[in-house]
Design a protein around this motif. Sequence first.
Motif, PDB file in Angstrom:
ATOM      1  N   PRO A 323      36.126  32.676  47.691  1.00 57.65           N
ATOM      2  CA  PRO A 323      36.231  31.633  46.664  1.00 57.65           C
ATOM      3  C   PRO A 323      37.084  30.458  47.145  1.00 57.65           C
ATOM      4  CG  PRO A 323      37.741  33.423  46.208  1.00 57.65           C
ATOM      5  CD  PRO A 323      36.970  33.834  47.422  1.00 57.65           C
ATOM      6  N   TYR A 331      37.708  29.236  42.271  1.00 55.19           N
ATOM      7  CA  TYR A 331      36.364  28.910  41.783  1.00 55.19           C
ATOM      8  C   TYR A 331      35.318  29.143  42.857  1.00 55.19           C
ATOM      9  CZ  TYR A 331      37.056  24.329  44.094  1.00 55.19           C
ATOM     10  OH  TYR A 331      37.305  23.326  44.996  1.00 55.19           O
ATOM     11  N   ALA A 344      31.630  35.404  36.938  1.00 50.84           N
ATOM     12  CA  ALA A 344      33.061  35.117  37.101  1.00 50.84           C
ATOM     13  C   ALA A 344      33.884  36.319  36.637  1.00 50.84           C
ATOM     14  CB  ALA A 344      33.440  33.862  36.318  1.00 50.84           C
ATOM     15  N   PHE A 354      38.112  37.947  45.128  1.00 47.82           N
ATOM     16  CA  PHE A 354      38.078  37.079  43.929  1.00 47.82           C
ATOM     17  C   PHE A 354      39.186  37.439  42.942  1.00 47.82           C
ATOM     18  CE2 PHE A 354      34.010  36.413  45.760  1.00 47.82           C
ATOM     19  CZ  PHE A 354      33.625  35.144  45.382  1.00 47.82           C
ATOM     20  N   ILE A 360      39.440  32.406  36.960  1.00 46.89           N
ATOM     21  CA  ILE A 360      38.339  32.142  37.886  1.00 46.89           C
ATOM     22  C   ILE A 360      37.270  31.316  37.182  1.00 46.89           C
ATOM     23  CG2 ILE A 360      37.380  34.410  37.286  1.00 46.89           C
ATOM     24  CD1 ILE A 360      36.266  34.580  40.117  1.00 46.89           C
ATOM     25  N   LEU A 361      36.677  30.384  37.946  1.00 50.80           N
ATOM     26  CA  LEU A 361      35.650  29.491  37.394  1.00 50.80           C
ATOM     27  C   LEU A 361      34.369  29.618  38.190  1.00 50.80           C
ATOM     28  CD1 LEU A 361      38.087  27.962  36.113  1.00 50.80           C
ATOM     29  CD2 LEU A 361      36.950  25.854  36.738  1.00 50.80           C
ATOM     30  N   SER A 362      33.238  29.534  37.520  1.00 46.71           N
ATOM     31  CA  SER A 362      31.979  29.371  38.248  1.00 46.71           C
ATOM     32  C   SER A 362      31.452  27.987  37.949  1.00 46.71           C
ATOM     33  CB  SER A 362      30.976  30.440  37.828  1.00 46.71           C
ATOM     34  OG  SER A 362      30.499  30.158  36.538  1.00 46.71           O
ATOM     35  N   SER A 372      31.906  27.848  33.811  1.00 46.48           N
ATOM     36  CA  SER A 372      32.346  28.991  33.006  1.00 46.48           C
ATOM     37  C   SER A 372      33.640  29.499  33.585  1.00 46.48           C
ATOM     38  CB  SER A 372      31.318  30.125  33.050  1.00 46.48           C
ATOM     39  OG  SER A 372      30.166  29.753  32.361  1.00 46.48           O
ATOM     40  N   ALA A 373      34.560  29.873  32.710  1.00 49.29           N
ATOM     41  CA  ALA A 373      35.855  30.352  33.196  1.00 49.29           C
ATOM     42  C   ALA A 373      36.203  31.686  32.549  1.00 49.29           C
ATOM     43  CB  ALA A 373      36.933  29.325  32.881  1.00 49.29           C
ATOM     44  N   ARG A 374      36.862  32.529  33.313  1.00 50.29           N
ATOM     45  CA  ARG A 374      37.300  33.823  32.794  1.00 50.29           C
ATOM     46  C   ARG A 374      38.730  34.108  33.253  1.00 50.29           C
ATOM     47  NH1 ARG A 374      33.349  33.073  30.468  1.00 50.29           N
ATOM     48  NH2 ARG A 374      31.605  34.439  29.961  1.00 50.29           N
TER      49      ARG A 374
END
Length: 430
Positions: A323, A331, A344, A354, A360-362, A372-374
Motif C-alpha cells: 500500500p 491507501y 479495504a 496492509f 485504510i483507503l481504497s 472508501s475508508a475503513r
Amino acid sequence: MNLEDAAKYATDLLLTLPKKTKIRVIGHVDADGIASASIIAIALMRAGYRFHLSIKKTEPNLIDGLLGEENDLIIFVDIGSSYLKEMKKLESNVIVLEHHLSNEEVPSNVMYVNPRLYGLDGSREACGASVAYAFALAIDEENVDLSQLAIAGIIGDRQNFVGYNKKIVEDGIGAGYVEEREEYIFVGRNLKDILENSIEPYFTGMYKKSVSFLEELKLMPQKKFEELEENERKKFLSALTLKLIEQGVKDIEWKKKFYFGKYYGNLEDITSKLNACARLNEAGVGVSLCLGDKKALEKATIIQEKYRDEIRKELRELEKKEPYEKRNFIYFYTDKAPLGGVLAGLALAYIPQFNKEKPILSLAYNEYIDISARASQEMVENGVNLGKALKEAAESVGGIGGGHPIAAGAKIEKEKEEEFLEKLDEALER
Ligand SMILES: [Mn+2]
C-alpha cells in the motif's frame, strides 16, 4: 417520546389513507436497505396497501427523479437523511424511517423518524431495518415475524444487539421466530474449501498451498469440518490460529453466536446474500428473497458465490501489492469501485502489509474518484472518526464525503486527488 411512539405517529399518517392510495417506497442499496424496504413492503401488503418499491443509491438527483410521479405517500427507509431539505419539493406526504445522521431542517410535509432523536445511537443501537420494524409493529403486532429481517439489517450494518436492536432479538425469540445458537464458523464445509475460500477470516497464500498445509497436519482435504475427531479439530484450529497470528490478526474466533430465522435459516447468510445482491446490482432479487420467493433464493445463492469469487480474486491481487502510506493512513488503488470498502476492511484485517495500525483507503478511478475508508474498532476508540474526516477533506476540494467513524466514503474530482489526500492527512492528525 421514544422510537416506538414516533413510529406509531408515522403509521397514523399511513393508516388514515384509503387502501387504493398510491404509496411509493424508496430503500437504500445495501443489506440493511433491502431488509428495511422488504419489511415495509410486507407490512404494507398485509395491511392491504398497494405500493411501488425501488432500491436506490444515494445520488444527487434522487428527489428530482420522483417529481414527475403521482404519489399519495412516499416512504423512505434507510435513506433520506441527506435529502430532508430537498423533500420540500415533493407534493405528497413523506415518511422518512432513517438512522443516518442529519443536521437538515425537516420540512412540514415530512415525518422524520430517526432513533438518534430519541436517545439511541443510530450507528449501534438501531439501523434502518430496526426503524422499519418499529413501524411495521406499530401497524400490526402480528408483524413480529419481521424481526427476522430486522436482524438481517442489523448484521448488515454491523450494529450491535443493544438498545432497540436488543428488543428486536428478544421479540423474535419470544415469539418463536428467531433462535440463537453458538456454532463453529466452518460448519458444512470441507477443510480444503475452508482454507482456500474463507473470506472472514481470510488465509493469505492458502489458495496455493492448502493441500500441503493439510498434509503436514495429516488431515484429509475433503473431510468436512464437523466430521473431524475432537483431537483433529483441535489440531486444525490451532494451526489456523497460528497462521492468523502470523498474519497479524487480532480477533480470532472459531465459534460464534448465530441467529436463525424460522423462515430464512441462518440470518447471517441471508445478510450476506442481500449484500451480494446490492453490490452486484441485483437488489430486486434481494427483495424477492426477503418476500420468501424460492427462485430468488436460488438466484441469490449464485449471486453470493459470484460476489465472493470477485472478492477472493481481488484479495489475492492485494496480497502481492504494497500500500501507499501517509502519516495517518494508508491507501491502495482498485478498479473494482463497488468492492472498495469491503476490500479495504478485509485487507486491514487479514493482509499483513496492509495492517499498519492506521485507517485504510481504497481509491477507484471512474468518472470521479470513488473513495472508501475503513478503520478498526480500536482506532475508533482512540478517537478516529473517518466519516467526519472524509466529509471535511472531500468538501474542502469540492467533493462529497461522509459516513460512520469506522467506515466512510467520498467522491472527488480526479485532479483533486493529491490535495484531498493531504487534507485528509491533516484532518486525521487532529
Ligand atoms: Mn442502514
